[in-house]
Motif scaffolding. Structure first.
Motif, PDB file in Angstrom:
ATOM      1  N   ALA A 129       0.805  -1.262  -0.130  1.00 38.26           N
ATOM      2  CA  ALA A 129      -0.205  -0.131   0.157  1.00 38.26           C
ATOM      3  C   ALA A 129       1.005   1.360   0.141  1.00 38.26           C
ATOM      4  O   ALA A 129       2.059   1.313   0.560  1.00 38.26           O
ATOM      5  CB  ALA A 129      -0.966  -0.101   1.309  1.00 38.26           C
ATOM      6  N   ILE A 130       0.480   2.273  -0.567  1.00 39.89           N
ATOM      7  CA  ILE A 130       1.013   3.606  -0.507  1.00 39.89           C
ATOM      8  C   ILE A 130       0.352   4.239   0.388  1.00 39.89           C
ATOM      9  O   ILE A 130      -0.856   4.435   0.488  1.00 39.89           O
ATOM     10  CB  ILE A 130       0.930   4.527  -2.080  1.00 39.89           C
ATOM     11  N   GLY A 131       1.023   4.901   1.462  1.00 36.95           N
ATOM     12  CA  GLY A 131       0.640   5.737   2.485  1.00 36.95           C
ATOM     13  C   GLY A 131       0.554   7.092   2.013  1.00 36.95           C
ATOM     14  O   GLY A 131       0.950   7.743   0.904  1.00 36.95           O
ATOM     15  N   GLN A 132       0.274   8.062   3.130  1.00 35.93           N
ATOM     16  CA  GLN A 132       0.259   9.530   2.799  1.00 35.93           C
ATOM     17  C   GLN A 132       1.644  10.149   2.563  1.00 35.93           C
ATOM     18  O   GLN A 132       2.532   9.801   3.378  1.00 35.93           O
ATOM     19  CB  GLN A 132      -0.304  10.314   3.826  1.00 35.93           C
ATOM     20  N   PRO A 133       1.911  10.771   1.438  1.00 35.73           N
ATOM     21  CA  PRO A 133       3.157  11.200   1.365  1.00 35.73           C
ATOM     22  C   PRO A 133       3.649  12.449   2.379  1.00 35.73           C
ATOM     23  O   PRO A 133       2.963  12.979   2.795  1.00 35.73           O
ATOM     24  CB  PRO A 133       3.024  12.096  -0.099  1.00 35.73           C
ATOM     25  N   LEU A 134       4.729  12.251   2.886  1.00 36.14           N
ATOM     26  CA  LEU A 134       5.561  12.935   3.751  1.00 36.14           C
ATOM     27  C   LEU A 134       6.302  13.888   3.063  1.00 36.14           C
ATOM     28  O   LEU A 134       7.472  13.492   2.654  1.00 36.14           O
ATOM     29  CB  LEU A 134       6.064  12.278   5.190  1.00 36.14           C
ATOM     30  N   ALA A 135       6.232  15.197   3.121  1.00 40.83           N
ATOM     31  CA  ALA A 135       7.396  16.084   2.577  1.00 40.83           C
ATOM     32  C   ALA A 135       8.572  16.106   3.358  1.00 40.83           C
ATOM     33  O   ALA A 135       8.485  16.211   4.582  1.00 40.83           O
ATOM     34  CB  ALA A 135       6.562  17.410   2.214  1.00 40.83           C
ATOM     35  N   ASP A 136       9.552  16.204   2.553  1.00 46.82           N
ATOM     36  CA  ASP A 136      10.979  16.678   3.142  1.00 46.82           C
ATOM     37  C   ASP A 136      10.964  17.869   3.938  1.00 46.82           C
ATOM     38  O   ASP A 136      10.125  18.909   3.526  1.00 46.82           O
ATOM     39  CB  ASP A 136      12.135  16.667   2.110  1.00 46.82           C
ATOM     40  N   GLN A 137      11.551  18.125   5.000  1.00 49.91           N
ATOM     41  CA  GLN A 137      11.565  19.376   5.652  1.00 49.91           C
ATOM     42  C   GLN A 137      11.785  20.792   5.066  1.00 49.91           C
ATOM     43  O   GLN A 137      11.685  21.848   5.359  1.00 49.91           O
ATOM     44  CB  GLN A 137      12.403  19.296   6.861  1.00 49.91           C
ATOM     45  N   HIS A 138      12.757  20.474   3.604  1.00 47.93           N
ATOM     46  CA  HIS A 138      12.955  21.692   2.978  1.00 47.93           C
ATOM     47  C   HIS A 138      12.072  22.068   1.810  1.00 47.93           C
ATOM     48  O   HIS A 138      12.164  22.879   1.171  1.00 47.93           O
ATOM     49  CB  HIS A 138      14.431  21.491   2.282  1.00 47.93           C
ATOM     50  N   VAL A 139      10.998  21.083   1.657  1.00 50.16           N
ATOM     51  CA  VAL A 139      10.021  21.523   0.569  1.00 50.16           C
ATOM     52  C   VAL A 139       9.101  22.619   1.030  1.00 50.16           C
ATOM     53  O   VAL A 139       8.772  22.828   2.143  1.00 50.16           O
ATOM     54  CB  VAL A 139       9.014  20.157   0.305  1.00 50.16           C
ATOM     55  N   LYS A 140       8.887  23.499   0.274  1.00 45.26           N
ATOM     56  CA  LYS A 140       8.144  24.916   0.374  1.00 45.26           C
ATOM     57  C   LYS A 140       6.764  24.377   0.785  1.00 45.26           C
ATOM     58  O   LYS A 140       6.272  23.340   0.375  1.00 45.26           O
ATOM     59  CB  LYS A 140       8.099  25.671  -0.807  1.00 45.26           C
ATOM     60  N   PRO A 141       6.054  24.940   1.758  1.00 46.52           N
ATOM     61  CA  PRO A 141       4.661  24.542   2.332  1.00 46.52           C
ATOM     62  C   PRO A 141       3.678  24.481   1.502  1.00 46.52           C
ATOM     63  O   PRO A 141       2.863  23.914   1.418  1.00 46.52           O
ATOM     64  CB  PRO A 141       4.367  25.463   3.412  1.00 46.52           C
ATOM     65  N   ASP A 142       3.981  25.447   0.218  1.00 51.11           N
ATOM     66  CA  ASP A 142       2.660  25.441  -0.754  1.00 51.11           C
ATOM     67  C   ASP A 142       2.866  24.601  -1.778  1.00 51.11           C
ATOM     68  O   ASP A 142       2.167  24.617  -3.069  1.00 51.11           O
ATOM     69  CB  ASP A 142       2.490  27.186  -1.199  1.00 51.11           C
ATOM     70  N   GLN A 143       4.124  23.850  -1.827  1.00 52.99           N
ATOM     71  CA  GLN A 143       4.595  22.785  -2.892  1.00 52.99           C
ATOM     72  C   GLN A 143       3.471  21.784  -2.982  1.00 52.99           C
ATOM     73  O   GLN A 143       3.228  21.151  -2.164  1.00 52.99           O
ATOM     74  CB  GLN A 143       5.924  22.444  -2.764  1.00 52.99           C
ATOM     75  N   PRO A 144       2.619  21.641  -4.092  1.00 54.31           N
ATOM     76  CA  PRO A 144       1.956  20.479  -4.212  1.00 54.31           C
ATOM     77  C   PRO A 144       2.628  19.110  -4.373  1.00 54.31           C
ATOM     78  O   PRO A 144       3.472  19.113  -4.755  1.00 54.31           O
ATOM     79  CB  PRO A 144       1.055  20.972  -5.591  1.00 54.31           C
ATOM     80  N   VAL A 145       1.719  17.996  -3.920  1.00 54.64           N
ATOM     81  CA  VAL A 145       2.275  16.778  -4.139  1.00 54.64           C
ATOM     82  C   VAL A 145       2.066  16.578  -5.391  1.00 54.64           C
ATOM     83  O   VAL A 145       0.991  16.802  -6.069  1.00 54.64           O
ATOM     84  CB  VAL A 145       1.111  15.624  -3.470  1.00 54.64           C
ATOM     85  N   PRO A 146       3.118  15.984  -6.085  1.00 56.13           N
ATOM     86  CA  PRO A 146       3.217  15.788  -7.549  1.00 56.13           C
ATOM     87  C   PRO A 146       2.107  14.771  -8.120  1.00 56.13           C
ATOM     88  O   PRO A 146       1.766  13.882  -7.416  1.00 56.13           O
ATOM     89  CB  PRO A 146       4.753  15.237  -7.699  1.00 56.13           C
ATOM     90  N   ALA A 147       1.938  14.771  -9.438  1.00 56.16           N
ATOM     91  CA  ALA A 147       0.785  13.848  -9.882  1.00 56.16           C
ATOM     92  C   ALA A 147       1.328  12.624  -9.832  1.00 56.16           C
ATOM     93  O   ALA A 147       0.564  11.626  -9.894  1.00 56.16           O
ATOM     94  CB  ALA A 147       0.684  14.114 -11.495  1.00 56.16           C
ATOM     95  N   SER A 148       2.668  12.169  -9.923  1.00 61.70           N
ATOM     96  CA  SER A 148       3.073  10.860 -10.067  1.00 61.70           C
ATOM     97  C   SER A 148       2.685  10.166  -8.505  1.00 61.70           C
ATOM     98  O   SER A 148       2.630   8.849  -8.459  1.00 61.70           O
ATOM     99  CB  SER A 148       4.579  10.595 -10.298  1.00 61.70           C
ATOM    100  N   LEU A 149       2.810  11.061  -7.341  1.00 65.09           N
ATOM    101  CA  LEU A 149       2.572  10.086  -6.094  1.00 65.09           C
ATOM    102  C   LEU A 149       1.084  10.049  -6.044  1.00 65.09           C
ATOM    103  O   LEU A 149       0.564   8.882  -5.383  1.00 65.09           O
ATOM    104  CB  LEU A 149       3.032  11.119  -4.888  1.00 65.09           C
TER     105      LEU A 149
END
Length: 105
Positions: free
Chosen positions: A77-97
């Motif tokens: 199963a694929i869980g909820q994506p967890l952004a790296d601490q350096h990703v900008k807060p408004d950066q959307p989750v990419p379509a591939s994920l």
């Protein structure tokens, strides 16, 4: 696989197999990353597999043994994506994920 172009093509195919479209969403590989990566190409002439489902098919005398038998389900199963601490807060989750989450749901 020896040539850099062939290596990169193979890595793109592997990446996009797991996360369709992810290769083009990612930054280009650095030369040092490409150099440090090995890809092995294997030609497969024949493949055999044995697949079954359901409970074990044991001999009657095995039922008397003090040994656990049964089925252990395995799920991918694929869980909820967890952004790296350096990703900008408004950066959307990419379509591939998002596509991977649907694929493995």
């Amino acid at each position: 696989v020896r040539s850099d172009a062939e290596k990169e093509e193979a890595m793109a195919a592997i990446t996009d197999h797991m996360l369709p479209g992810r290769w083009n969403e990612s930054r280009p590989m650095l030369a040092k990353e490409l150099k440090a990566t090995g890809i092995l190409a294997v030609e497969i002439e024949h493949v055999a597999t044995k697949v079954r489902s359901g409970p074990p098919v044991d001999d009657e005398e095995d039922h008397q043994l003090d040994i656990w038998a049964g089925v252990l389900p395995v799920a991918t199963a694929i869980g909820q994506p967890l952004a790296d601490q350096h990703v900008k807060p408004d950066q959307p989750v990419p379509a591939s994920l998002q596509a991977a989450k649907r694929r493995f749901a």
